[in-house]
Design an enzyme around this catalytic site. Structure first.
Site: not given
Ligand code: NAI
Length: 601
Positions: A435, A448
């Site tokens: 990130s 984080y």
């Molecule tokens: P999101 O919350 O929409 O999706 C993350 C998914 O991971 C969720 O569906 C959740 O149920 C699942 N999850 C959480 N813990 C889990 C576990 N222990 N085992 C299996 N599944 C699990 O979030 P988003 O935004 O799509 O993020 C995806 C990745 O991108 C994350 O690693 C986040 O830190 C990273 N990220 C996102 C940014 C953004 O702008 N959306 C910015 C920088 C990084």
């Protein structure tokens, strides 16, 4: 000296050559282009002459010469075949791999032929061309090898459909050699006389470039990207300043034969030419036969990656625990199930998995799901994530550990069993998710940011451990609207903040043609750039003989801190090497000077 029989089939390369529009333009000038075909010379909308390809991978031919042990005193470029898969971009890196494929014996007094083939890819991952060169070695015949297969090119019994007349300048070889072939025969009058010529001769590949321009001007004016094949046999030397005619006969739809003739003597200098013209092939990234695991694929970015991979032919394990944004809650199978249903409805292949990436058993079970359902694992996208933001003073061990458990330990637990499979099969693509917060810092996200930057450290080691098994490991720093960011990102940008703007980069990094390993890319809203750890040139303080004093270090802080002329290192040893080199370098020139990116593949 005898030909080295063991060299046949042994891999040569990868040989990497970085080039810019200036190299393409210099080559174009070297093969006679100018104001009459400005597209090849002027950086605005520059087009690359396809025959630039062979000049650009000239190093490969030098390696073939060395590996085959040919007697260099008698070597001539015999034939050149070029097959084009994609147009050559005006800048980037060319990555060439190939091998000597055959030796043929023409007899003791006639010499030998050394045949070598190479494939060249661009740093954008596209395969650009396949070059097959035949080196005629006049002094290596009579080794008892097979005879060369005969080659026939039938020329129609009529006047050529096109004749292009040009006169290479008297200084042409001096200009052409700046593109890489600096053999003295083409520049040094004394050397040329010793070799039996009255003066330096044209490079065969320079005349070849003139011919290539002539063919494009006749068959597909202004569209060099349409050239699919370009072959020729070098048959006679040519002096610079002598007019040449390239005679072209159309033989069918998109097909032509050609030869280049010395217009003064009528001697054929390049013979048996073949040229094919056709539409640029569609070159889509596909994942047919590949098996991908995407963690946290029930929502947000992960869901988009899973859908796109499946749309392009991959069988996908859609993992999602289905917990709350902070990782709390019992978990729900519905997010993963919904994504699987979407993929199946669109005719793709997918299975759901609801395991928790934060445990070793969870990671093993996710990989097991892939193996049981589809028999292998080619791609892992470590994407699952949660947030527990708190200012550092209020950060509890529980919040610290929970975030590290999902992001950092989660990537370890899933990647480790998958990595074993990838090593066995000799192929793998792994994407970590960092990130911008981790790369650059963000108030209130100590847990984080620590976890996210740690993933780049994991990548750094896996890129090395995976290198010899074609396992490439890269990291994405996405920006997209999701439940993790819904309250952070500006609502007016929401449309451009869709995960669809991030996914294309992840697809490239997961693909067979991914040209890089160990790299970090920011991606969001259609904007992409690379982030890297850059190390400054530094300085020795205290003369290197005794420990520096505190005051010495304080006084040298500007020199120690500067990143001007900084560089990236591919691994620890490269950095250590520069530190040691700093002690052997003259004091005024300490530290790394170049801005090159060491071993980024
Ligand atoms: P999101 O919350 O929409 O999706 C993350 C998914 O991971 C969720 O569906 C959740 O149920 C699942 N999850 C959480 N813990 C889990 C576990 N222990 N085992 C299996 N599944 C699990 O979030 P988003 O935004 O799509 O993020 C995806 C990745 O991108 C994350 O690693 C986040 O830190 C990273 N990220 C996102 C940014 C953004 O702008 N959306 C910015 C920088 C990084």
């Amino acid at each position: 000296m005898a030909l080295n029989m063991d060299a046949i089939g042994k891999k040569i390369g990868p040989l990497t050559k970085a080039y810019t529009w200036k190299d393409c333009s210099l080559y174009a000038l070297g093969v006679g282009a100018g104001f009459s075909d400005l597209d090849y010379c002027y950086e605005k909308d520059l087009k690359v002459i396809p025959s630039f390809s062979i000049a650009a991978v000239f190093d490969f031919l030098s390696h073939v010469g060395a590996a085959s042990n040919v007697n260099l005193a008698g070597v001539l470029h015999g034939e050149q075949e070029l097959v084009f898969h994609n147009p050559i971009p005006p800048e980037g890196e060319l990555i060439t791999e190939g091998a000597i494929t055959a030796y043929y014996d023409k007899g003791k007094d006639k010499g030998a032929l050394v045949v070598a083939t190479c494939d060249t890819r661009h740093s954008n991952g596209q395969k650009l061309f396949t070059a097959t060169a035949t080196i005629f070695s006049r002094l290596d015949g009579g080794f008892g090898g097979p005879e060369a297969p005969s080659k026939h090119v039938v020329f129609p019994d009529r006047a050529p459909d096109f004749t292009v007349t040009e006169t290479p300048a008297a200084n042409q070889p001096l200009l052409y050699r700046l593109s890489g072939d600096i053999f003295q025969l083409h520049a040094d009058p004394e050397f040329a006389r010793m070799a039996g010529f009255e003066k330096p001769i044209m490079h065969g590949l320079c005349t070849h470039g003139f011919a290539c321009r002539a063919l494009i001007a006749s068959l597909c004016p202004g569209q060099p990207e349409l050239v699919r094949r370009f072959d020729g046999r070098f048959s006679k030397p040519l002096y610079p300043g002598v007019p040449i005619e390239t005679r072209i006969w159309k033989t069918g739809d998109g097909k032509a034969v050609w030869r280049t003739v010395n217009a003064e003597t009528g001697d054929v200098v390049i013979d048996m030419g073949v040229c094919e013209i056709g539409p640029v092939p569609r070159d889509e990234i596909r994942f047919d036969g590949r098996v991908a695991i995407v963690t946290g694929a029930g929502a947000g970015l992960g869901r988009t990656y899973a859908l796109e991979l499946a749309r392009r032919g991959a069988a996908v394990v859609v993992n999602d625990l289905g917990s709350a944004r902070d990782g709390s809650g019992a978990g729900s199978s519905s997010p993963a199930d919904q994504v699987v249903a979407e993929i199946l409805a669109a005719g793709g292949q997918a299975v759901a998995n609801y395991d928790n990436v934060a445990t070793a058993e969870g990671g093993a079970s996710i990989v097991q799901t892939a193996v049981e359902a589809f028999g292998r694992v080619d791609i892992v996208i470590n994407n699952a994530g949660i947030l527990r933001d708190k200012s550092f003073a209020r950060m509890t061990p529980e919040n610290w550990n929970a975030v590290l458990a999902v992001h950092l330990n989660g990537a370890f637990h899933v990647t480790r069993p998958a990595f074993e499979i990838m090593k066995r099969q000799g192929y793998g693509r792994i994407v970590m998710t960092t990130s911008a917060a981790g790369l650059y810092g963000n108030f209130g996200q100590a847990n984080y940011t620590a976890a996210k930057l740690a993933l780049t450290g994991l990548m750094n080691t896996l890129k090395l451990e995976g290198q010899k098994y074609d396992i490439k490991v890269n990291t994405i720093a996405p920006v997209a609207a999701s439940r993790l960011t819904e309250d952070i990102l500006p609502p007016d940008l929401l449309e451009k903040l869709s995960p669809e703007y991030v996914a294309p980069m992840v697809m490239v990094l997961c693909s067979e043609r991914c040209p890089v390993s160990g790299r970090i890319y920011n991606a969001g809203m259609g904007f992409f750039n690379r982030a890297a750890v850059v190390t400054g040139p530094g300085t020795v303080v205290g003369g290197g003989e005794q420990a520096p004093t505190v005051d010495d270090v304080a006084a040298a802080m500007d020199k120690i801190s500067t990143l001007t002329d900084g560089k990236e290192y591919f691994q620890l040893n490269d950095q250590l090497g520069d530190v040691l080199a700093a002690f052997s370098a003259p004091a005024a020139k300490l530290g790394p000077k170049t801005k090159t990116t060491a071993g980024t593949r």
